[in-house]
Each structure stands twice: as structure tokens, then as C-alpha cells.
Design an enzyme around this catalytic site. Sequence first.
Site, short mmCIF file in Angstrom:
data_model
loop_
_atom_site.label_atom_id
_atom_site.label_comp_id
_atom_site.label_asym_id
_atom_site.label_seq_id
_atom_site.Cartn_x
_atom_site.Cartn_y
_atom_site.Cartn_z
N GLN A 64 0.82 -1.21 0.00
CA GLN A 64 0.00 0.00 0.00
C GLN A 64 0.86 1.27 0.00
O GLN A 64 0.66 2.16 -0.83
CB GLN A 64 -0.92 0.00 1.22
CG GLN A 64 -1.87 1.16 1.27
CD GLN A 64 -2.83 1.10 2.45
OE1 GLN A 64 -2.76 0.18 3.28
NE2 GLN A 64 -3.71 2.06 2.55
N ALA A 102 7.43 -4.27 5.23
CA ALA A 102 7.19 -4.63 6.63
C ALA A 102 6.30 -5.86 6.69
O ALA A 102 5.59 -6.18 5.73
CB ALA A 102 6.52 -3.48 7.37
N TYR A 103 6.37 -6.53 7.81
CA TYR A 103 5.41 -7.59 8.13
C TYR A 103 4.23 -6.87 8.75
O TYR A 103 4.30 -6.41 9.89
CB TYR A 103 6.03 -8.59 9.11
CG TYR A 103 5.17 -9.80 9.38
CD1 TYR A 103 5.37 -10.97 8.65
CD2 TYR A 103 4.18 -9.79 10.34
CE1 TYR A 103 4.60 -12.10 8.90
CE2 TYR A 103 3.40 -10.90 10.59
CZ TYR A 103 3.61 -12.05 9.87
OH TYR A 103 2.85 -13.17 10.12
N THR A 104 3.16 -6.71 8.00
CA THR A 104 2.06 -5.84 8.43
C THR A 104 0.81 -6.57 8.88
O THR A 104 -0.17 -5.92 9.26
CB THR A 104 1.67 -4.88 7.29
OG1 THR A 104 1.28 -5.64 6.15
CG2 THR A 104 2.81 -3.94 6.95
N THR A 161 4.67 3.55 12.44
CA THR A 161 3.25 3.19 12.48
C THR A 161 2.67 3.65 13.81
O THR A 161 3.38 3.78 14.81
CB THR A 161 3.05 1.67 12.33
OG1 THR A 161 1.69 1.33 12.59
CG2 THR A 161 3.94 0.89 13.29
N TYR A 191 3.34 -6.76 16.72
CA TYR A 191 3.62 -5.95 15.54
C TYR A 191 4.26 -4.62 15.94
O TYR A 191 5.31 -4.24 15.42
CB TYR A 191 2.33 -5.71 14.75
CG TYR A 191 2.48 -4.69 13.65
CD1 TYR A 191 3.23 -4.97 12.51
CD2 TYR A 191 1.87 -3.44 13.73
CE1 TYR A 191 3.38 -4.02 11.50
CE2 TYR A 191 2.00 -2.50 12.73
CZ TYR A 191 2.76 -2.80 11.62
OH TYR A 191 2.91 -1.86 10.62
#
Length: 142
Positions: A11, A68-70, A109, A134
Amino acid sequence: MNILVTGANGQLGNEIRIVSQNTGDNYIFTDVNQVDGVETIFLDITDIDAVRLLVNLNDIKCIINCAAYTNVDAAESNEPMAELLNAKAPQNLVVVMKEVGGLLVHVSTDYVFGKEPYNTPCKENQQGTPIGVYGQTKLHGE
């Protein structure tokens, strides 16, 4: 300037594609996920040698890290993978950028600064208050 964008098929990476269209800079878009019809170079940022090679071959002076691992929920049960992608991989990018005297832009984030009392814009020296695995792994990457 030659700018490398990681996670370019996500995204945030897609937004960078849009805003980069009318600039004088040369953007190189990378991702581990390939999308048909979208020009993207494969790059696994957990492999520092692969990052180093691509940076040196293309005279990269800036990396915008959109990778990133989102998957917030999955991070709770897959902390090692979240740590690898959200903390270790950005460390690789920092190391390589330091080697070439370049710049790393690393995006945070609200999961890093999401707990009270931080309901106002963050300051550069502000302590993180991560939410869940996260948020913790993203904080480690910062």
C-alpha cells in the site's frame, strides 16, 4: 538521485510510485512479491548481501523502506518472522546506507506510538509505547 524503494508492491509502496512519477529522481522499485504488469525488481531485504549488491550496482543514495510484516494479527503467533522483517531487515538497510554515505527513510506506524498518552503528533525523541507484537517489532526496527 537514485532512490531504491522496498516493499514497492504494498500500500505505501504504491503511493510512493504515484508521487515519484513527476520528479527528476530515478526510482528503483523492489519487493519480494511480484505483480503481473508492474515493473518491480525482486529484492529480499533480509539478505544484506543482496541489498548491498543492488545498492552498489545502481549507485543508490537513498532507500525508502516501505517493506514490513504488516499482518498485525498474524504477528502475534509469528513473532520471529515479524522481528526478521520489521527489525532485522531495516538494520540491513541502515548498514548498507552507512557504507555508501546514503540516507534511509524508514516509516513508522501508530502501533509503535499508539498507547496513551500519545494522542498528539510524535517527536523524534519520543519513547515508543508499542501495541502488541507488531508494534514491538516495528519499534525494534526504529
